[in-house]
Write a protein that holds these residues in place. Structure first.
Motif, PDB file in Angstrom:
ATOM      1  N   GLU A  68     -49.513  45.732   7.934  1.00 20.92           N
ATOM      2  CA  GLU A  68     -50.709  45.731   7.900  1.00 20.92           C
ATOM      3  C   GLU A  68     -51.704  44.192   7.511  1.00 20.92           C
ATOM      4  O   GLU A  68     -52.816  44.412   8.027  1.00 20.92           O
ATOM      5  CB  GLU A  68     -51.295  47.194   7.426  1.00 20.92           C
ATOM      6  CG  GLU A  68     -50.777  48.213   8.516  1.00 20.92           C
ATOM      7  CD  GLU A  68     -51.767  48.424   9.635  1.00 20.92           C
ATOM      8  OE1 GLU A  68     -53.281  47.994   9.732  1.00 20.92           O
ATOM      9  OE2 GLU A  68     -51.315  49.559  10.334  1.00 20.92           O
ATOM     10  N   TYR A  69     -51.256  44.213   6.630  1.00 21.56           N
ATOM     11  CA  TYR A  69     -52.134  43.270   5.624  1.00 21.56           C
ATOM     12  C   TYR A  69     -52.068  42.066   6.546  1.00 21.56           C
ATOM     13  O   TYR A  69     -52.769  41.147   6.607  1.00 21.56           O
ATOM     14  CB  TYR A  69     -51.812  42.482   4.517  1.00 21.56           C
ATOM     15  CG  TYR A  69     -52.092  41.435   3.537  1.00 21.56           C
ATOM     16  CD1 TYR A  69     -52.607  41.505   2.854  1.00 21.56           C
ATOM     17  CD2 TYR A  69     -51.290  40.576   4.046  1.00 21.56           C
ATOM     18  CE1 TYR A  69     -53.115  40.266   2.684  1.00 21.56           C
ATOM     19  CE2 TYR A  69     -51.822  39.185   3.554  1.00 21.56           C
ATOM     20  CZ  TYR A  69     -52.433  38.781   2.507  1.00 21.56           C
ATOM     21  OH  TYR A  69     -52.685  37.750   1.858  1.00 21.56           O
ATOM     22  N   GLN A  70     -50.873  41.710   7.105  1.00 18.57           N
ATOM     23  CA  GLN A  70     -50.714  40.260   7.758  1.00 18.57           C
ATOM     24  C   GLN A  70     -51.718  40.695   8.948  1.00 18.57           C
ATOM     25  O   GLN A  70     -52.310  39.565   9.586  1.00 18.57           O
ATOM     26  CB  GLN A  70     -48.899  40.388   8.682  1.00 18.57           C
ATOM     27  CG  GLN A  70     -48.312  40.285   7.479  1.00 18.57           C
ATOM     28  CD  GLN A  70     -47.252  40.009   7.979  1.00 18.57           C
ATOM     29  OE1 GLN A  70     -46.509  40.644   8.025  1.00 18.57           O
ATOM     30  NE2 GLN A  70     -46.175  38.471   6.602  1.00 18.57           N
ATOM     31  N   SER A  78     -48.454  40.758   1.664  1.00 21.24           N
ATOM     32  CA  SER A  78     -49.328  41.711   1.085  1.00 21.24           C
ATOM     33  C   SER A  78     -49.868  40.636  -0.069  1.00 21.24           C
ATOM     34  O   SER A  78     -49.448  39.848  -1.244  1.00 21.24           O
ATOM     35  CB  SER A  78     -48.607  42.976   0.843  1.00 21.24           C
ATOM     36  OG  SER A  78     -48.308  43.116  -0.857  1.00 21.24           O
ATOM     37  N   ARG A  79     -51.764  40.508  -1.394  1.00 19.56           N
ATOM     38  CA  ARG A  79     -51.939  40.155  -1.999  1.00 19.56           C
ATOM     39  C   ARG A  79     -51.732  41.766  -3.041  1.00 19.56           C
ATOM     40  O   ARG A  79     -51.898  42.837  -2.576  1.00 19.56           O
ATOM     41  CB  ARG A  79     -53.387  40.316  -1.807  1.00 19.56           C
ATOM     42  CG  ARG A  79     -53.769  39.360  -2.483  1.00 19.56           C
ATOM     43  CD  ARG A  79     -55.106  39.834  -2.405  1.00 19.56           C
ATOM     44  NE  ARG A  79     -56.673  39.589  -3.804  1.00 19.56           N
ATOM     45  CZ  ARG A  79     -57.514  39.062  -3.642  1.00 19.56           C
ATOM     46  NH1 ARG A  79     -58.117  37.857  -2.790  1.00 19.56           N
ATOM     47  NH2 ARG A  79     -57.781  39.150  -4.801  1.00 19.56           N
ATOM     48  N   LEU A  80     -50.986  41.297  -4.085  1.00 20.06           N
ATOM     49  CA  LEU A  80     -50.805  42.528  -5.179  1.00 20.06           C
ATOM     50  C   LEU A  80     -51.690  42.753  -5.889  1.00 20.06           C
ATOM     51  O   LEU A  80     -52.281  42.820  -6.360  1.00 20.06           O
ATOM     52  CB  LEU A  80     -49.913  41.913  -6.135  1.00 20.06           C
ATOM     53  CG  LEU A  80     -48.246  42.041  -5.042  1.00 20.06           C
ATOM     54  CD1 LEU A  80     -47.391  41.471  -6.283  1.00 20.06           C
ATOM     55  CD2 LEU A  80     -47.445  43.214  -4.708  1.00 20.06           C
ATOM     56  N   GLY A  81     -52.538  40.943  -6.338  1.00 15.47           N
ATOM     57  CA  GLY A  81     -53.992  40.909  -7.249  1.00 15.47           C
ATOM     58  C   GLY A  81     -54.430  39.900  -7.212  1.00 15.47           C
ATOM     59  O   GLY A  81     -53.572  38.933  -7.010  1.00 15.47           O
ATOM     60  N   ALA A  82     -55.356  39.561  -8.178  1.00 12.80           N
ATOM     61  CA  ALA A  82     -55.875  38.935  -8.536  1.00 12.80           C
ATOM     62  C   ALA A  82     -56.420  38.213  -9.949  1.00 12.80           C
ATOM     63  O   ALA A  82     -56.456  39.794 -10.378  1.00 12.80           O
ATOM     64  CB  ALA A  82     -57.073  38.097  -7.408  1.00 12.80           C
ATOM     65  N   PHE A 127     -48.899  36.952  -5.096  1.00 10.44           N
ATOM     66  CA  PHE A 127     -48.935  37.441  -3.116  1.00 10.44           C
ATOM     67  C   PHE A 127     -47.303  38.129  -3.110  1.00 10.44           C
ATOM     68  O   PHE A 127     -46.566  37.639  -4.602  1.00 10.44           O
ATOM     69  CB  PHE A 127     -48.279  36.517  -2.152  1.00 10.44           C
ATOM     70  CG  PHE A 127     -50.787  36.223  -1.920  1.00 10.44           C
ATOM     71  CD1 PHE A 127     -51.156  36.662  -1.061  1.00 10.44           C
ATOM     72  CD2 PHE A 127     -51.046  35.683  -2.767  1.00 10.44           C
ATOM     73  CE1 PHE A 127     -52.169  36.594  -1.225  1.00 10.44           C
ATOM     74  CE2 PHE A 127     -52.630  34.795  -2.762  1.00 10.44           C
ATOM     75  CZ  PHE A 127     -52.850  35.549  -2.070  1.00 10.44           C
ATOM     76  N   LEU A 128     -46.843  39.006  -2.284  1.00 10.77           N
ATOM     77  CA  LEU A 128     -45.757  39.612  -2.316  1.00 10.77           C
ATOM     78  C   LEU A 128     -45.452  38.730  -1.096  1.00 10.77           C
ATOM     79  O   LEU A 128     -45.964  39.274  -0.194  1.00 10.77           O
ATOM     80  CB  LEU A 128     -45.629  41.563  -2.132  1.00 10.77           C
ATOM     81  CG  LEU A 128     -44.412  42.056  -2.111  1.00 10.77           C
ATOM     82  CD1 LEU A 128     -42.885  41.761  -2.913  1.00 10.77           C
ATOM     83  CD2 LEU A 128     -44.362  42.972  -0.854  1.00 10.77           C
ATOM     84  N   ALA A 129     -44.086  37.958  -1.245  1.00 15.61           N
ATOM     85  CA  ALA A 129     -43.529  37.414   0.094  1.00 15.61           C
ATOM     86  C   ALA A 129     -42.038  37.510  -0.255  1.00 15.61           C
ATOM     87  O   ALA A 129     -41.390  38.239  -0.104  1.00 15.61           O
ATOM     88  CB  ALA A 129     -43.624  36.015  -0.324  1.00 15.61           C
ATOM     89  N   GLU A 130     -41.567  37.280   1.198  1.00 18.33           N
ATOM     90  CA  GLU A 130     -39.862  36.933   2.001  1.00 18.33           C
ATOM     91  C   GLU A 130     -39.732  35.924   2.127  1.00 18.33           C
ATOM     92  O   GLU A 130     -40.090  35.314   3.188  1.00 18.33           O
ATOM     93  CB  GLU A 130     -39.959  38.240   3.041  1.00 18.33           C
ATOM     94  CG  GLU A 130     -39.005  38.745   3.272  1.00 18.33           C
ATOM     95  CD  GLU A 130     -38.821  39.557   4.432  1.00 18.33           C
ATOM     96  OE1 GLU A 130     -38.403  40.145   4.705  1.00 18.33           O
ATOM     97  OE2 GLU A 130     -39.847  39.205   5.653  1.00 18.33           O
ATOM     98  N   HIS A 131     -38.707  35.238   1.816  1.00 20.45           N
ATOM     99  CA  HIS A 131     -37.725  34.781   2.415  1.00 20.45           C
ATOM    100  C   HIS A 131     -37.425  34.225   3.520  1.00 20.45           C
ATOM    101  O   HIS A 131     -37.125  35.867   4.113  1.00 20.45           O
ATOM    102  CB  HIS A 131     -37.029  34.245   1.196  1.00 20.45           C
ATOM    103  CG  HIS A 131     -36.152  32.771   1.061  1.00 20.45           C
ATOM    104  ND1 HIS A 131     -35.119  32.513   2.508  1.00 20.45           N
ATOM    105  CD2 HIS A 131     -36.174  31.607   0.933  1.00 20.45           C
ATOM    106  CE1 HIS A 131     -35.142  31.786   2.561  1.00 20.45           C
ATOM    107  NE2 HIS A 131     -35.504  30.791   1.380  1.00 20.45           N
ATOM    108  N   THR A 132     -37.484  33.602   4.674  1.00 14.82           N
ATOM    109  CA  THR A 132     -37.337  34.526   6.186  1.00 14.82           C
ATOM    110  C   THR A 132     -35.984  33.611   6.530  1.00 14.82           C
ATOM    111  O   THR A 132     -35.522  34.457   7.276  1.00 14.82           O
ATOM    112  CB  THR A 132     -38.351  33.118   6.513  1.00 14.82           C
ATOM    113  OG1 THR A 132     -38.140  31.935   6.377  1.00 14.82           O
ATOM    114  CG2 THR A 132     -39.514  33.302   6.411  1.00 14.82           C
TER     115      THR A 132
END
Length: 101
Positions: free
Chosen positions: A58-60, A81-85, A92-97
């Motif tokens: 959903e974020y993307q 997703s964005r975790l916080g600021a 951000f939460l990210a995944e190695h492709t």
């Protein structure tokens, strides 16, 4: 004058090329689901089908709807997703492709 709308296959091709949509996930989709995505009537339907088939979250999809792909793929990482600021930055939460972690 408005720019011409981008065709669905070209839009999807650009997202596959940038690893926003992972090619291995796309290749594993059953033919009927892949065909439905390729024959989407507009980009809103395309994003919905990609979320339904777990190719985007959903974020993307929300970021793509706003017209921004900037920052969704950073090197070998795609942002999930964005975790916080805070005062010092944004997390951000990210995944190695490639490693899928």
């Amino acid at each position: 004058m408005q720019p011409a709308p981008t065709s669905i296959p070209l839009l999807l091709e650009s997202w596959l090329a940038t690893s926003l949509v992972l090619k291995e996930d796309w290749d594993q989709l059953p033919d009927d689901q892949r065909s439905a995505i390729l024959h989407s009537s507009n980009d809103k339907t395309l994003r919905r089908l990609l979320v339904t088939n777990h190719l985007l979250n959903e974020y993307q999809a929300d970021r793509l709807a706003s017209g921004s792909t900037f920052g969704l793929v950073l090197g070998n990482y795609r942002v999930l997703s964005r975790l916080g600021a805070g005062g010092m930055g944004v997390v951000f939460l990210a995944e190695h492709t490639r490693m899928r972690r």
